[in-house]
Structures are given as structure tokens and as C-alpha cells.
Design an enzyme around this catalytic site. Structure first.
Site, mmCIF file in Angstrom:
data_model
loop_
_atom_site.group_PDB
_atom_site.id
_atom_site.type_symbol
_atom_site.label_atom_id
_atom_site.label_comp_id
_atom_site.label_asym_id
_atom_site.label_seq_id
_atom_site.Cartn_x
_atom_site.Cartn_y
_atom_site.Cartn_z
ATOM 1 N N HIS A 1 32.565 -11.148 62.045
ATOM 2 C CA HIS A 1 33.823 -11.822 62.403
ATOM 3 C C HIS A 1 34.362 -11.434 63.769
ATOM 4 O O HIS A 1 35.466 -11.857 64.118
ATOM 5 C CB HIS A 1 34.920 -11.518 61.391
ATOM 6 N N LYS B 1 50.189 -15.609 64.860
ATOM 7 C CA LYS B 1 48.934 -14.916 64.555
ATOM 8 C C LYS B 1 49.171 -13.444 64.855
ATOM 9 O O LYS B 1 50.213 -13.092 65.419
ATOM 10 C CB LYS B 1 47.787 -15.456 65.408
ATOM 11 N N ARG B 2 48.214 -12.572 64.484
ATOM 12 C CA ARG B 2 48.355 -11.172 64.860
ATOM 13 C C ARG B 2 48.583 -11.055 66.360
ATOM 14 O O ARG B 2 48.084 -11.860 67.149
ATOM 15 C CB ARG B 2 47.087 -10.394 64.460
ATOM 16 N N LYS C 1 44.444 -12.424 72.349
ATOM 17 C CA LYS C 1 45.009 -13.694 71.893
ATOM 18 C C LYS C 1 46.033 -14.232 72.900
ATOM 19 O O LYS C 1 46.465 -15.366 72.811
ATOM 20 C CB LYS C 1 45.645 -13.531 70.517
ATOM 21 N N THR D 1 41.364 -19.787 62.467
ATOM 22 C CA THR D 1 41.460 -20.698 61.332
ATOM 23 C C THR D 1 42.837 -21.355 61.341
ATOM 24 O O THR D 1 43.006 -22.464 60.832
ATOM 25 C CB THR D 1 41.236 -19.972 59.987
ATOM 26 N N LYS E 1 44.384 -25.362 60.595
ATOM 27 C CA LYS E 1 45.543 -25.699 59.756
ATOM 28 C C LYS E 1 46.551 -26.539 60.544
ATOM 29 O O LYS E 1 47.127 -27.497 60.022
ATOM 30 C CB LYS E 1 46.213 -24.418 59.247
HETATM 31 C C1 26W Z 1 37.484 -2.002 61.011
HETATM 32 C C2 26W Z 1 38.674 -2.594 61.679
HETATM 33 C C3 26W Z 1 38.592 -4.050 61.680
HETATM 34 C C4 26W Z 1 39.350 -4.767 60.789
HETATM 35 C C5 26W Z 1 39.269 -6.115 60.760
HETATM 36 C C6 26W Z 1 37.751 -4.714 62.546
HETATM 37 C C7 26W Z 1 37.672 -6.063 62.512
HETATM 38 C C8 26W Z 1 38.415 -6.776 61.625
HETATM 39 C C9 26W Z 1 38.288 -8.271 61.530
HETATM 40 C C10 26W Z 1 36.900 -8.681 61.928
HETATM 41 C C11 26W Z 1 39.318 -9.002 62.293
HETATM 42 C C12 26W Z 1 39.417 -10.445 61.900
HETATM 43 O O1 26W Z 1 40.198 -10.793 61.052
HETATM 44 N N1 26W Z 1 38.650 -11.323 62.553
HETATM 45 C C13 26W Z 1 38.925 -12.736 62.496
HETATM 46 O O2 26W Z 1 38.152 -13.358 61.490
HETATM 47 C C14 26W Z 1 38.525 -14.721 61.334
HETATM 48 C C15 26W Z 1 37.757 -15.281 60.174
HETATM 49 O O3 26W Z 1 36.407 -15.391 60.491
HETATM 50 C C16 26W Z 1 38.295 -15.479 62.616
HETATM 51 O O4 26W Z 1 38.757 -16.787 62.447
HETATM 52 C C17 26W Z 1 39.017 -14.814 63.775
HETATM 53 O O5 26W Z 1 38.687 -15.446 64.990
HETATM 54 C C18 26W Z 1 38.659 -13.348 63.848
HETATM 55 O O6 26W Z 1 39.432 -12.681 64.825
#
Ligand code: 26W
Length: 822
Positions: free
Chosen positions: A369, A560-561, A566, A668, A672
Site C-alpha cells: 500500500h 484525509k490524513r 498529500k 480511495t 467516493k
Molecule cells: C507501519 C506503519 C504504517 C502504517 C500504515 C505504514 C504504512 C501504512 C499504510 C500503508 C498507510 C496507508 O493507509 N496507505 C494507503 O492505502 C490506501 C489503500 O490501498 C491507498 O489508497 C492510499 O493511497 C495509501 O496511502
């Protein structure tokens, strides 16, 4: 007056008999489960009673689904995710069962208002952002497509922190979603697994002379199951979300207790239970802490033990695992499961290594992701050895066999071998969880076409050369049930009237809207639905932040976050430049705008928190400035979550998707918004690229550098000063920030922020600013031509059916899980 915020679409007609039955059900639950009568019931008591009455109607189809899965001996899908960002379930359950209108009437007969009551449900916020919400959408679609699936995760006592804004600064408070009980879950105290940590590994000779490994752990924690039914569209199939809660095996520690060491007896319990206490609130940088690794192993091990038990009960043959089970790893968070499955197959079930490895690879697949280098998980070898000594041995052996095989096949490039190793030797030795997930899987996927391409070219470049067929694309999707039908009743109602309610069974029917795109009457009704949502949001804005916004203005939204990549900062700088422009031209006709922001920053992410403060500082100054003739308002809505998104998205005119190209894996929210008839202003990043291909170039506002140009710029070395000189507007905006126009109480507050932007500008805000400005002007121009605007918004809704998570899940089922759907 609030519109009835529900919809009768595609629901069974609320016959009198059904309404009477439901009100009797609610009353029975209120009496016998909640233990209250009508006179003494609080609104929350009613909510619990109504939820339980709804849940009661899910149980039978749930049991029937489980039985069917078993009798038909179907291949099962297990979705392992450390995050499920579910949100509320009452309206979702009612919608899927087709009972919303009947329940509304039933409650009305009892003197209770469903629309007021639904707001009492706390969000299940067991996730940070995109990845967690995707898992929730996928659960919905797997149930809808009648795939025999279980989602496995952790039942955190506390989900993502609650955000408040004080004096413009973010503050974090613990979230407490379970405080009043959770009507949706079924505790399963009898489903418990031992999860072991620490200790050492002994070798033992088996009767046949082979060497076996015996792990003598130092510590055991119990994983207890809690099940939540996940009901699919029209209630035909119901799957399970099984979340694990941690418990000490011997919570009272009688020995210590009797010896008078009451506190000592509790310390072990606290240590065990801390595993499922709280969600890690970072959505990019790994916490790197022992507790996080304990969480990851805890839920991976419990889930694997559980699915193996089910498999053995069904088939009695561990060797058939890969033919009956598919396990999807949601990012690397559950990747330790690869080593755990090897341990279970070899040490517990006595399989040969080679066969165990083939089963493991055929069973797992892994979704990546993110490409952000700081987000790639790796664990210090020393920590891994201490906490999971047997797994470390397994990882070493997997690695050695893999590297040997490569050398045997003629790969000798030291750089390549170092890159594909499971161990990173660069700065202290670390286990690379991405590499472990890759090697342990038969398919690896990215989440948009562009992202998958970049996965092939960057993080997994060498792997991709060695295994060119393993990486595939699965562009994300979202559930239209929650994000259209439930969140946007005015639009859903219009769609049902215009093209028929079957659009909710198959979103492909949305394309039938195309022929109404220029129809004046339909345009007017489409705009009226948007208008109703905007008025509703305007009321919410007034309640929450005491700002008056005009529903006639263009609602320009970025939610969003908060993350530098971003580029909320780009949007804030545009806001400032627009502010200055309006002030400088007091007689020019501007398009009135409301800039709406919402989002949480990780508590330790200083730069992100400073951006929140800046947005709030700008809001304060702009909203108080009477020179603006009401042409610009800025709003930062606190505590962004799924439920707030459900209110904001249907009310948006413009969707800001403006990440630095190449950095947002998919997005995503972008889907929406488009579905709900907002136009996108965005970069060619993530799924924006595919949205553009589908809605058409003239119905989206694309700007900025491409991913390739970003890479090129960075390789050359970025110097923002040139771009700033070339853009007086940006220069003036930055100068205002630097001089403290928005922070008179602390004129230096943003000095480092402005400096970073001027000298490093890693996210290329300055390089993209002019092009962003121009795109915003194009937005204004289109808005001034309301017919053209409406046409474009209708075409957005009409053309985004492909972004349904049903389509995404169908692709996973066919190409990764081998569980094709009808
Ligand atoms: C380990 C720390 C950590 C926690 C969460 C590293 C990375 C993440 C995720 C990968 C962050 C995340 O939510 N990524 C998002 O995933 C969505 C679903 O696929 C995408 O639509 C977003 O672009 C992406 O940032």
C-alpha cells in the site's frame, strides 16, 4: 428542516406487519437485554435495543452461510489486517437487509427518531486511514459476492485517538468505543489460542533420526475471539470479522496473590493485555517498538492457528491447505505470518521443509500500500531473536535457501543479492518484512495501475526481474452501499427514480445516466440533491466550529490524513493567495468558495501538526475579514472519521487529490467523491490516473508534474527559489506566512515551514503551484457555467462504476485467490 436522511430505495416495502414485528423486537430487546422500560430508556438504550433487533435478523443468514460454506467445502479467503476502519453499523446493517424504512416506522411508533439515534453509535475506528478503510470496504464486497471469507484483526480497546482543536492546535484524546458495550459483537470465550513469546529453541532427535526444533517460550498470552457478522447486500450471505483480544492465561496469578504480591500479580496481566489495548496511530512511519511486533505476531499466530483448526476439521489433511485456503496479507503488518505458517507446518504438523514452503507460497498473497521508504517495515534482528527465536531461525533458513537457489541459477551480482535478502545489513541488521511477504507469496499486488508500475520499478525492482509474473495490479475500490446509498439518500433516491433501483445491485447501470447529462430537468434535480447535502453540511459546520458558510458557494474539500506528501500545505497556500487576490480586487466578481479541511496528524508528526495549526490560523484571519464580501470561508472540521466523511463527501463540489505525483499509492476518497458528483482537482497520481481515463479529460482538473517529472526534478536537485520567483502569487503568500500575518501572537511560528519549502521543497509544492492555480481558475470558469458544471458532475457519477470494491474483489477472487464468483 432536516431531510429524512434515509432512503426507501431497494428496501422491501415497510408493510404494517413488518413494522409491527420490528417494534415488538426492539421492545423485547429493550426489556430483556437492556433491562429498561419505555419510560426509563435513554436514547442510548434505544440504540442498543434497535441494534440488537437488527443483529437478530442477521444471525440466521449468518449461521446458514457458515453451514453452506462447510457443506459445499468452499475455498476460503482470510483477509489479515491490523486495521479495519469500519465506522458505524446500524444503518449499514439495515440497508443491507432492506429494513431501513421499516425500522424507521417501527421506532417512530415507539416514539424514537432513527435519524437522531444513529448519531449515538460510536465509530469502530480500528484503523488509521486508507488501508483500514479499504479492508472494511473489502469485507462488505466479499460478503456481497458470497465469498466464504473471514477478516482477522485485533479488537483494540481503544481505536484511533479523538482529535480536538484548541487554539488551532491538534490535541489527542483516547478513544473509547467500547465504553457502553458493543451490540454487534459476539464474544467467543471458548475460542482461545496460546500465543508464545521469547525463550529459546532446543533441538531434538526424532525416532527417524531427523532433527526437530522445540521452542521453549518464556511467556504465553491468550488470544480470545470476538466475532462481528458482516452482512452483504440484500442479506444473502454473511461473513465474519473475527477480532482477537489479548488476555493473561492466569489473570489472578494465585501464587503471587496468595503470597501477598497483589500488584506483582497484576503486572503480568497488564503486560499481556497491553497487546490489544490500543491501535498504533501512525499511518506511515513504523513505530519500531516491541509492542507493535507483539501485536503483529499475536494476531497473525491466532489467525493461522484458527484457520488451520477449521481446515483440519473440514479436511483432516494439512497438505490440502493451499487448495482450500487463500490468505491475503494487508500490507506487511501480518507478514510474520509467513514464518509462523512455516513453523506450524514443519514443527507442529511435521511436514518436510520443501513441501511446507510450497504450501506457504501457494496460500499467501500480499498487498503493498505504500512506496514511502520510511513506511517499509523492518525489525531489528536482535529484537526478533529475543521475541521470536524460532521464527528468526526460519527466516534465516528461508533466506539462505533462497539466496543459494539464486546463485545456483547464475545470479551473482552482490548488489542484487543484497537487495533481495531478507536481512538488511546496512545500519544494524534488520529483517525486511516486505521481502518476507514477497518471498512467501505467489502474488503481490499494488493498488492502482501507476502504483503497481512503480512497485515493479522501485521497492521490488530486483524481485520483479527475478519473478516477472508475480506482481499484479488490483486497483482499489469502495463500497457503493455505504458511500452512495447510505451516505447520500438524496442522490440515491434520484438514481432509483431515474434509472431504477437495480443500480444498487449492479453499478454498471450508472452509465445510463449519461443520456441525462444535458437534460435540464435532470440537471436541476441532480443539483438539488447536492444542494440538500450542502445545507446539511453547513448546519454541521455551524454546530461544530461556529462558522457560517453559504450553501451557494463552491465547497472545495480536502479530507484525509495530514501528511506532507498529500500536500494540504499546497491547498492552504492557494487559500492564502486567493485571499490576497480577493482583497486586492474589491470589485471583481469571484466565485465564492468554502475551503473545507479535515484530517488527523500522527501525534508525533510535528510538521503535520503545524500544517493543521496553519490551516486554523488562516481560517481565523480569513473568516473574520469583512473585506472579503463573503467570497471566501475556511473551515477545519475536527475529529475526521468515517462518519464525518459520510457527511462531507456527498456535500462536496470539488475534491482535492493533490499529492506529489508518485507518492499516493491509490487514494480511495477520490473515488467516493467522484461517485457523489464532485469534480476532482488532482495530480496524475494513484487512482486519479484511472479516474481521469474513465470520466474523461474534460470532466476532471489535472495539474502538476507527472511521477516521471517528479523523479527527474528530484534527481536534478530541487531548488524552489526559481519557482517562487516565477510565481509572485506564491511569493506573496509565503511572505505573509513568514511575516506572521496569520500568527500575530508568534510571528516565527512558521519560519521553519517556510524555510523548508524555500530550500528543500521535497514535495514540490512550489514547482506545482502555478499549475495548481491555473487548474483552480479552470474550476472557477466551469462553475460560472452552471450547466457545464452540472453536466460534468453527472458524468462523474455516471462513469465511475468500475471503482466499486465489488469489481476489485472479483479481480482478487479470479486472479489471486482462485475463488471465482458467479
Ligand atoms: C507501519 C506503519 C504504517 C502504517 C500504515 C505504514 C504504512 C501504512 C499504510 C500503508 C498507510 C496507508 O493507509 N496507505 C494507503 O492505502 C490506501 C489503500 O490501498 C491507498 O489508497 C492510499 O493511497 C495509501 O496511502
Amino acid at each position: 428542516m432536516d431531510l429524512p436522511h434515509s432512503t426507501a430505495i431497494a428496501t422491501t416495502t415497510a408493510s404494517d406487519a413488518l413494522v409491527r414485528e420490528l417494534s415488538a423486537d426492539v421492545l423485547r430487546r429493550l426489556t430483556y437485554t437492556v433491562g429498561k422500560d419505555v419510560a426509563s430508556a435513554s436514547p442510548r438504550d434505544w440504540f442498543i435495543a434497535a441494534s440488537l433487533a437488527t443483529r437478530d435478523r442477521i444471525v440466521e443468514p449468518w449461521l446458514a452461510s457458515n453451514k453452506r460454506n462447510y457443506q459445499q467445502d468452499r475455498r476460503r479467503v482470510y483477509y489479515l489486517s491490523l486495521e479495519f476502519l469500519v465506522g458505524r453499523l446500524l444503518i449499514d446493517g439495515l440497508t443491507n437487509l432492506g429494513l431501513t424504512e421499516a425500522m424507521r416506522a417501527a421506532l417512530k411508533d415507539l416514539g424514537v427518531d432513527l435519524d437522531a439515534m444513529r448519531e449515538l453509535e460510536p465509530d469502530a475506528a480500528l484503523g488509521n486511514g486508507g488501508l483500514g478503510r479499504l479492508a472494511a470496504c473489502f469485507m462488505d464486497s466479499m460478503a456481497t459476492l458470497e465469498i466464504a471469507a473471514v477478516g482477522y484483526g485485533i479488537r483494540y480497546d481503544h481505536g484511533l485517538f479523538r482529535q480536538t482543536i484548541k487554539d488551532g492546535w491538534q490535541h489527542e484524546y483516547p478513544e473509547d468505543w467500547l465504553a457502553f458495550g458493543n451490540p454487534w459483537e459476539f464474544p467467543r470465550p471458548e475460542i482461545v489460542y496460546d500465543i508464545c513469546f521469547g525463550g529459546h529453541v532446543e533441538g531434538a532427535r526424532l525416532a527417524d533420526g531427523a532433527l526437530a526444533h522445540v521452542w521453549r517460550p518464556a511467556e504465553t498470552v491468550e488470544a480470545v475471539a470476538y466475532d462481528t457478522p458482516v452482512v452483504g447486500w440484500r442479506g444473502k450471505h454473511v461473513n465474519t470479522l473475527r477480532l482477537w483480544s489479548a488476555r493473561a492465561p492466569d489473570p489472578l496469578r494465585l501464587d503471587a496473590f496468595n503470597a501477598g504480591d497483589y500488584l506483582g500479580a497484576q503486572a503480568d496481566q497488564m503486560r499481556a493485555e497491553s497487546i490489544s489495548k490500543v491501535l498504533y496511530p501512525s499511518d506511515s512511519t513504523p513505530a519500531g517498538q516491541e509492542l507493535r511486533l507483539r501485536q503483529e505476531y499475536f494476531f497473525a499466530s491466532a489467525s493461522l492457528q484458527d484457520l488451520i483448526r477449521r481446515h483440519m476439521k473440514q479436511t483432516g489433511d494439512i497438505r490440502k491447505l493451499a487448495s482450500k485456503v487463500a490468505i491475503q496479507l494487508n500490507d506487511t503488518h501480518p507478514a510474520i505470518g509467513v514464518a509462523e505458517l512455516m513453523r506450524l507446518l514443519v514443527d507442529v504438523h511435521g511436514l518436510e521443509w520443501k513441501e511446507a514452503w510450497e504450501i506457504t507460497q501457494a496460500t499467501f498473497s500480499y498487498t503493498n500500500h505504500t512506496l514511502l521508504p520510511e513506511a517499509l517495515e523492518s525489525w531489528p534482528v536482535a529484537l526478533m531473536e529475543r521475541l521470536l527465536p524460532r521464527h528468526m531461525q526460519i527466516i534465516y533458513l528461508v533466506n539462505a535457501l533462497h539466496l543459494d537457489r539464486l546463485r545456483d541459477s547464475g545470479v551473482h551480482d552482490a548488489g542484487v543479492l543484497a537487495n533481495v535478502s531478507l536481512i538488511d545489513e546496512h545500519s544494524g541488521r534488520h529483517v525486511r518484512m516486505g521481502n518476507l511477504a514477497f518471498l512467501g507469496s505467489h502474488k503481490i499486488n499494488g493498488v492502482s495501475a501507476l502504483h503497481t508500475q512503480l512497485v515493479k520499478e522501485t521497492v521490488f525492482r530486483d524481485y520483479h526481474k527475478l519473478y516477472p509474473r508475480r506482481i499484479v495490479n488490483k486497483t482499489n475500490g469502495v463500497t457503493f452501499r455505504r458511500w452512495l446509498l447510505e451516505a447520500n439518500p438524496p442522490l440515491a433516491g434520484l438514481l432509483a427514480q431515474t434509472i431504477g433501483p437495480r443500480v444498487f445491485d449492479d453499478p454498471a447501470h450508472l452509465s445510463e445516466l449519461e443520456r441525462y447529462a444535458d437534460d435540464a430537468d435532470f440537471q436541476q434535480r441532480f443539483a438539488a440533491a447536492k444542494r440538500a447535502n450542502k445545507e446539511r453540511l453547513a448546519r454541521l459546520v455551524f454546530e461544530r466550529v461556529d462558522a457560517k458558510v453559504d450553501a451557494n458557494a463552491l465547497f472545495d474539500v480536502q479530507i484525509k490524513r495530514i501528511h506532507e506528501y498529500k500536500r494540504q500545505l499546497l491547498n492552504v497556500l492557494h487559500t492564502i493567495a486567493l485571499y490576497q487576490d480577493i482583497k486586492a480586487q474589491p470589485s471583481r466578481a469571484f466565485v465564492p468558495r468554502v475551503k473545507i479541511f479535515a484530517g488527523k496528524a500522527a501525534a508525533s508528526y510535528h510538521q503535520a501538526k503545524l500544517i493543521i495549526k496553519l490551516a486554523n490560523d488562516v481560517a481565523r484571519v480569513v473568516n473574520a475579514d469583512e473585506d472579503l464580501r463573503g467570497l471566501l470561508k475556511v473551515v477545519f472540521l475536527p475529529n475526521y472519521n468515517v462518519s464525518l466523511a459520510e457527511r462531507i463527501i456527498p456535500a462536496a463540489d470539488l475534491s482535492e487529490q493533490i499529492s506529489t505525483a508518485g507518492m499516493e499509492a491509490s487514494g480511495t476518497g477520490n473515488m467516493k467523491f467522484a461517485l457523489n458528483g464532485a469534480l476532482t482537482i488532482g495530480t496524475l497520481d494513484g487512482a486519479n490516473v484511472e479516474i481521469k481515463e474513465r470520466v474523461g479529460d474534460e470532466n476532471i482538473f489535472i495539474f502538476g508534474l507527472t511521477a516521471a517529472e517528479v523523479e527527474h526534478s528530484r534527481a536534478k536537485g530541487i531548488d524552489a527559489r526559481e519557482a517562487i520567483e516565477a510565481s509572485p502569487r506564491l511569493g506573496e503568500a509565503l511572505q505573509a506566512v513568514a511575516m506572521g500575518v496569520f500568527s500575530p501572537d508568534d510571528r516565527n511560528r512558521y519560519a521553519q515551514l517556510v524555510d523548508a519549502l524555500t530550500y528543500y521543497d521535497h514535495f514540490l509544492i512550489s514547482k506545482d503551484f502555478e499549475s495548481y492555480w491555473d487548474a483552480q481558475e479552470a474550476v472557477d470558469a466551469r462553475w460560472r457555467d452552471q450547466k457545464a458544471w452540472r453536466r460534468a458532475t453527472i458524468l462523474n457519477t455516471a462513469r465511475v462504476a468500475w471503482f466499486s470494491s465489488d469489481r476489485a474483489i472479483r479481480e482478487y477472487a479470479e486472479e489471486i485467490w482462485n475463488t471465482p464468483v458467479a
